[in-house]
Enzyme design. Structure first.
Site, PDB file in Angstrom:
ATOM      1  N   GLU A  32      36.465  30.197  33.714  1.00  0.00           N
ATOM      2  CA  GLU A  32      37.425  31.311  33.719  1.00  0.00           C
ATOM      3  C   GLU A  32      38.811  30.872  33.238  1.00  0.00           C
ATOM      4  O   GLU A  32      39.808  31.551  33.499  1.00  0.00           O
ATOM      5  CB  GLU A  32      37.522  31.930  35.121  1.00  0.00           C
ATOM      6  CG  GLU A  32      36.222  32.487  35.686  1.00  0.00           C
ATOM      7  CD  GLU A  32      35.662  33.679  34.913  1.00  0.00           C
ATOM      8  OE1 GLU A  32      36.257  34.083  33.903  1.00  0.00           O
ATOM      9  OE2 GLU A  32      34.614  34.193  35.335  1.00  0.00           O
TER      10      GLU A  32
ATOM     11  N   HIS B  32      40.949  33.017  41.716  1.00  0.00           N
ATOM     12  CA  HIS B  32      39.829  33.944  41.556  1.00  0.00           C
ATOM     13  C   HIS B  32      38.797  33.622  42.629  1.00  0.00           C
ATOM     14  O   HIS B  32      38.517  32.447  42.891  1.00  0.00           O
ATOM     15  CB  HIS B  32      39.210  33.792  40.165  1.00  0.00           C
ATOM     16  CG  HIS B  32      37.873  34.441  40.021  1.00  0.00           C
ATOM     17  ND1 HIS B  32      37.690  35.804  40.201  1.00  0.00           N
ATOM     18  CD2 HIS B  32      36.646  33.936  39.750  1.00  0.00           C
ATOM     19  CE1 HIS B  32      36.405  36.083  40.020  1.00  0.00           C
ATOM     20  NE2 HIS B  32      35.750  34.972  39.752  1.00  0.00           N
TER      21      HIS B  32
ATOM     22  N   HIS C 124      35.353  35.612  45.304  1.00  0.00           N
ATOM     23  CA  HIS C 124      34.389  36.704  45.471  1.00  0.00           C
ATOM     24  C   HIS C 124      34.383  37.190  46.926  1.00  0.00           C
ATOM     25  O   HIS C 124      33.377  37.019  47.621  1.00  0.00           O
ATOM     26  CB  HIS C 124      32.977  36.215  45.095  1.00  0.00           C
ATOM     27  CG  HIS C 124      32.847  35.610  43.733  1.00  0.00           C
ATOM     28  ND1 HIS C 124      31.798  34.787  43.372  1.00  0.00           N
ATOM     29  CD2 HIS C 124      33.633  35.714  42.617  1.00  0.00           C
ATOM     30  CE1 HIS C 124      31.930  34.410  42.103  1.00  0.00           C
ATOM     31  NE2 HIS C 124      33.037  34.945  41.629  1.00  0.00           N
TER      32      HIS C 124
ATOM     33  N   GLU D   8      50.105  46.937  57.670  1.00  0.00           N
ATOM     34  CA  GLU D   8      50.824  45.952  56.846  1.00  0.00           C
ATOM     35  C   GLU D   8      50.539  46.074  55.351  1.00  0.00           C
ATOM     36  O   GLU D   8      51.267  45.499  54.541  1.00  0.00           O
ATOM     37  CB  GLU D   8      50.414  44.538  57.281  1.00  0.00           C
ATOM     38  CG  GLU D   8      50.742  44.217  58.717  1.00  0.00           C
ATOM     39  CD  GLU D   8      52.175  43.720  58.882  1.00  0.00           C
ATOM     40  OE1 GLU D   8      52.477  42.658  58.331  1.00  0.00           O
ATOM     41  OE2 GLU D   8      52.972  44.410  59.533  1.00  0.00           O
TER      42      GLU D   8
ATOM     43  N   HIS E  87      32.289  42.014  40.999  1.00  0.00           N
ATOM     44  CA  HIS E  87      32.360  40.557  40.786  1.00  0.00           C
ATOM     45  C   HIS E  87      33.307  39.888  41.789  1.00  0.00           C
ATOM     46  O   HIS E  87      32.890  39.003  42.532  1.00  0.00           O
ATOM     47  CB  HIS E  87      32.791  40.264  39.333  1.00  0.00           C
ATOM     48  CG  HIS E  87      32.874  38.804  39.002  1.00  0.00           C
ATOM     49  ND1 HIS E  87      32.520  38.287  37.782  1.00  0.00           N
ATOM     50  CD2 HIS E  87      33.294  37.732  39.735  1.00  0.00           C
ATOM     51  CE1 HIS E  87      32.677  36.973  37.779  1.00  0.00           C
ATOM     52  NE2 HIS E  87      33.161  36.614  38.956  1.00  0.00           N
TER      53      HIS E  87
END
Ligand code: 13P
Ligand code: ZN
Length: 279
Positions: free
Chosen positions: A121, A144, A146, A174, A215
């Site tokens: 990525e 990044h 999941h 919040e 994803h």
């Protein structure tokens, strides 16, 4: 030269990866982190003139995006195919310290001990750094992962940015304070490509957190704690959404309550008013 394994940036990075794994955000090799380092801090631990290997600029396949704004910059980056579970015990195999070279390849200065390379990525990370640095020169982290509940939510919630952000704001008091700009949402796209990198970076111009539907999520911030905390807050909201499930909602955080929070925390200039139903 000091021992890089004791560098504060590396220790904090490895602990953060371990926490992300512990929370179930990074199964197997899922997820990747890139951390922009200052040259002075790298020089304390490494000879920056000693390049141990050259790496290609690549995602899953070779990449062709314009990395020139980052030439000369140093990053600590997770390796492709590496498990967050293993980072703390073996940083030198699972992480790399790199510099973007003048010829737009990558200088490896430390790490990827088993012959590895940067995350697949990498294009989305670097393009996100370029986009966030334009908005905030102090941005240093792109993450990044999941997260389970957020991912689940993208299967059942409309993928409209305003509606998605509004639902998340309603899930905990919040939320509007932590992400007043809402969340960016991308449809399913092929990961590891320049195209998803370009789309993510476009969203990063106005959001610090971007969902990759079905994803995972991309988030950016000044430091590891702030970026981790942003994902944690959004994931918590998604968890509440999923716990509520199909049950009838009888109480919620009204827009009037949200407006009170906006005033109390003085975030009138950054909140996305266009995401409110009653503007
Ligand atoms: P890497 O192992 O290449 O970092 O990929 C993991 C991932 O989450 C892809 O989206
Ligand atoms: Zn992923």
């Amino acid at each position: 030269m000091k021992n890089v394994l004791e560098a504060p940036f590396l220790v904090e990075f490895a602990k953060t990866a371990a926490n992300m794994y512990r929370l179930g955000w990074d199964e197997r090799n899922g997820g990747n982190i890139s951390y922009l380092l200052k040259e002075e801090e790298v020089k304390e631990f490494l000879d920056v003139n000693h390049v141990i290997r050259k790496l290609p600029l690549a995602g899953v396949n070779s990449a062709a995006f314009d990395i020139s704004p980052l030439i000369g910059k140093y990053f600590l980056v997770t390796g492709t195919g590496k498990y967050f579970k293993n980072v703390l015990d073996d940083p030198e195999t699972n992480l790399g310290i790199i510099r973007i070279a003048k010829d737009k390849t990558i200088d490896l200065l430390w790490g990827y001990k088993d012959g590895g390379r940067t995350t697949s990525e990498f294009p989305a990370h670097m393009m996100s750094h370029i986009a966030r640095l334009k908005v905030d020169p102090n941005n240093r982290v792109v993450m990044h992962c999941h997260p389970t509940n957020l991912l689940a939510m993208t299967y059942v919630h409309e993928l409209d940015e305003a509606k998605f952000s509004h639902t998340l704001w309603e899930m905990s008091t919040e939320c509007i304070v932590v992400f007043p700009e809402g969340v960016g949402v991308l449809p399913w796209m092929l990961c590891g490509t320049d195209e998803i990198g370009i789309a993510t970076a476009e969203k990063m111009a106005s959001f610090r957190i971007v969902l990759w539907s079905l994803h995972g999520v991309y988030a950016a911030g000044k430091n590891l704690d702030e970026t981790f905390g942003l994902i944690e807050t959004v994931e918590k909201a998604a968890t509440i959404y999923n716990i509520i499930g199909q049950r009838k909602v009888v109480n919620t955080i009204s827009e009037d309550a949200m407006k009170q929070l906006v005033d109390l925390f003085k975030i009138r200039d950054v909140v996305r008013w266009d995401f409110f139903r009653n503007k």
